[in-house]
Design a protein around this motif. Structure first.
Motif, short mmCIF file in Angstrom:
data_model
loop_
_atom_site.label_atom_id
_atom_site.label_comp_id
_atom_site.label_asym_id
_atom_site.label_seq_id
_atom_site.Cartn_x
_atom_site.Cartn_y
_atom_site.Cartn_z
N ARG A 20 0.84 -1.21 0.00
CA ARG A 20 0.00 0.00 0.00
C ARG A 20 0.88 1.26 0.00
O ARG A 20 0.53 2.27 -0.60
CB ARG A 20 -0.93 -0.05 1.23
N CYS A 47 -9.48 5.56 8.13
CA CYS A 47 -8.00 5.55 8.03
C CYS A 47 -7.44 4.14 7.89
O CYS A 47 -6.30 3.96 7.47
CB CYS A 47 -7.40 6.24 9.25
N PRO A 52 -1.91 6.13 4.76
CA PRO A 52 -1.92 7.57 4.49
C PRO A 52 -1.81 8.43 5.76
O PRO A 52 -1.23 9.51 5.72
CB PRO A 52 -3.27 7.82 3.81
N ASP A 68 -12.00 5.03 12.21
CA ASP A 68 -12.35 3.82 11.44
C ASP A 68 -13.27 2.98 12.34
O ASP A 68 -13.27 3.16 13.56
CB ASP A 68 -11.10 3.01 11.07
N ILE A 69 -14.03 2.08 11.71
CA ILE A 69 -14.88 1.22 12.54
C ILE A 69 -14.18 -0.08 12.91
O ILE A 69 -14.70 -0.84 13.71
CB ILE A 69 -16.23 0.82 11.85
N LYS A 70 -13.03 -0.33 12.31
CA LYS A 70 -12.39 -1.63 12.54
C LYS A 70 -11.29 -1.49 13.59
O LYS A 70 -10.22 -0.92 13.30
CB LYS A 70 -11.84 -2.15 11.21
N CYS A 95 -14.96 5.00 15.39
CA CYS A 95 -16.34 5.44 15.17
C CYS A 95 -16.68 5.26 13.70
O CYS A 95 -15.80 5.07 12.86
CB CYS A 95 -16.57 6.88 15.65
N SER A 96 -17.97 5.32 13.43
CA SER A 96 -18.40 5.18 12.04
C SER A 96 -18.35 6.54 11.36
O SER A 96 -18.62 7.57 11.99
CB SER A 96 -19.83 4.64 12.01
N LEU A 97 -18.06 6.53 10.08
CA LEU A 97 -18.05 7.80 9.35
C LEU A 97 -19.46 8.35 9.17
O LEU A 97 -19.66 9.47 8.74
CB LEU A 97 -17.30 7.67 8.01
N PHE A 98 -20.45 7.53 9.54
CA PHE A 98 -21.83 8.03 9.52
C PHE A 98 -22.16 8.77 10.80
O PHE A 98 -23.19 9.41 10.90
CB PHE A 98 -22.82 6.85 9.37
N SER A 115 -12.57 5.85 1.11
CA SER A 115 -13.65 5.67 2.10
C SER A 115 -14.94 6.42 1.77
O SER A 115 -15.99 6.08 2.30
CB SER A 115 -13.17 6.09 3.49
N ILE A 118 -18.34 4.73 0.86
CA ILE A 118 -19.17 4.06 1.88
C ILE A 118 -20.43 4.89 2.16
O ILE A 118 -21.51 4.36 2.32
CB ILE A 118 -18.34 3.83 3.17
C1 LIG Z 1 -10.30 0.92 1.33
S1 LIG Z 1 -10.01 1.08 3.06
C2 LIG Z 1 -9.03 2.57 3.07
C3 LIG Z 1 -8.08 2.63 4.23
C4 LIG Z 1 -7.09 3.81 4.17
N1 LIG Z 1 -7.76 5.09 4.09
C5 LIG Z 1 -6.16 3.66 2.99
O1 LIG Z 1 -6.27 4.40 2.02
O2 LIG Z 1 -5.28 2.78 3.05
C6 LIG Z 1 -11.60 1.64 3.67
C7 LIG Z 1 -11.63 1.78 5.18
O3 LIG Z 1 -12.93 2.24 5.57
C8 LIG Z 1 -13.28 1.60 6.78
N2 LIG Z 1 -14.74 1.65 6.96
C9 LIG Z 1 -15.70 0.89 6.38
N3 LIG Z 1 -16.92 1.28 6.79
C10 LIG Z 1 -16.72 2.32 7.65
C11 LIG Z 1 -17.58 3.14 8.42
N4 LIG Z 1 -18.91 3.01 8.37
N5 LIG Z 1 -17.03 4.10 9.19
C12 LIG Z 1 -15.69 4.27 9.25
N6 LIG Z 1 -14.81 3.51 8.55
C13 LIG Z 1 -15.33 2.56 7.76
C14 LIG Z 1 -12.74 0.19 6.63
O4 LIG Z 1 -12.62 -0.45 7.89
C15 LIG Z 1 -11.42 0.46 5.93
O5 LIG Z 1 -10.38 0.64 6.87
#
Ligand SMILES: C[S@@+](CC[C@H](N)C(=O)[O-])C[C@H]1O[C@@H](n2cnc3c(N)ncnc32)[C@H](O)[C@@H]1O
Length: 228
Positions: A20, A47, A52, A68-70, A95-98, A115, A118
């Motif tokens: 990455r 994130c 990044p 991030d949610i994970k 937390c969720s981005l929502f 992101s 989503i």
């Molecule tokens: C494609 S990855 C991008 C990660 C990082 N920004 C990068 O560019 O390497 C998308 C990220 O969005 C997170 N994600 C998914 N649904 C989400 C939500 N509802 N709220 C926050 N993060 C979320 C995932 O866990 C994942 O880490």
């Protein structure tokens, strides 16, 4: 080896972040399109394990919050933050981005790589605007599909498009997925007698194949916007 430790060992052996990081040059290019800001407050939305996020910490002298949610991805990022000596100015929040309940006008820059899909490009622009300080910046890395529609709509959501650029059409394939596939093939050999590991590797290979057979479908672009 139990299945949890197989999965953990394999993930660290695959080390996706190592690949990455090859795309960080585009993060740098987008960041350099912003004016120089003194100690900006940056929100990194979605994130993940923070490739990044760490790059932004190197590029700026700002304070960065990665959400991030994970939790497992945030744990990984927390390890990197400590290793790189950024603990005083880079934090993570699960937390969720929502549901980002930061006060209005909290950030100079919102950064969203991979992101915004989503929530959807338009909804993301609309909902995240309140989090930006006046004249703050929103930088989004998103798929290139419907780019002209997106560009047209940016002003109606209260932003000025400052700049945008596409990544080379095959960048995700040549710089990330192809080298990752080589690593996966090596691990197939190493774990050829471990069915649990093979299942995990197959999942990765399936994701790689989706890009391999359709690299152009995965073309992407950076959009650099300013709150107007
Ligand atoms: C494609 S990855 C991008 C990660 C990082 N920004 C990068 O560019 O390497 C998308 C990220 O969005 C997170 N994600 C998914 N649904 C989400 C939500 N509802 N709220 C926050 N993060 C979320 C995932 O866990 C994942 O880490």
């Amino acid at each position: 080896m139990n299945s949890e430790s197989t999965s953990k060992d394999l993930l660290s052996e695959i080390n996706q972040d190592h690949f990455r990081e090859r795309l960080n040059k585009y993060t740098r290019k987008a960041f350099q399109m912003l004016p120089k800001l003194e100690k900006p407050r940056i929100l990194d939305v979605g994130c993940g394990s923070g490739v990044p996020t760490i790059e932004l910490a190197k590029l700026s002298d700002g304070e960065i919050i990665g959400i991030d949610i994970k939790q497992s991805s945030l744990d990984e990022l927390n390890g990197k933050i400590e290793e790189e000596g950024f603990s005083s100015r880079v934090k993570t929040v699960k937390c969720s981005l929502f549901e980002m309940d930061f006060p209005d006008e909290s950030f100079d820059i919102i950064w969203a790589e991979g992101s915004i899909w989503i929530i959807g490009f338009e909804k993301g622009l609309k909902e995240w605007r309140r989090l930006l300080k006046p004249n703050g910046f929103l930088v989004v890395h998103d798929e290139i599909k419907t780019v002209s529609n997106k560009l047209k709509k940016i002003p109606s959501y209260g932003y000025k498009l400052m700049n945008h650029f596409s990544l080379p059409e095959d960048a995700h394939w040549t710089e990330y997925y192809r080298p990752l596939e080589i690593r996966i093939k090596e691990l197939y050999m190493k774990y050829k007698n471990n069915s649990e590991a093979l299942k995990i590797l197959k999942k990765h290979q399936n994701e790689i194949d989706m890009v391999k057979w359709n690299p152009k479908e995965h073309s992407s672009a950076f959009y650099i916007m300013q709150k107007s």
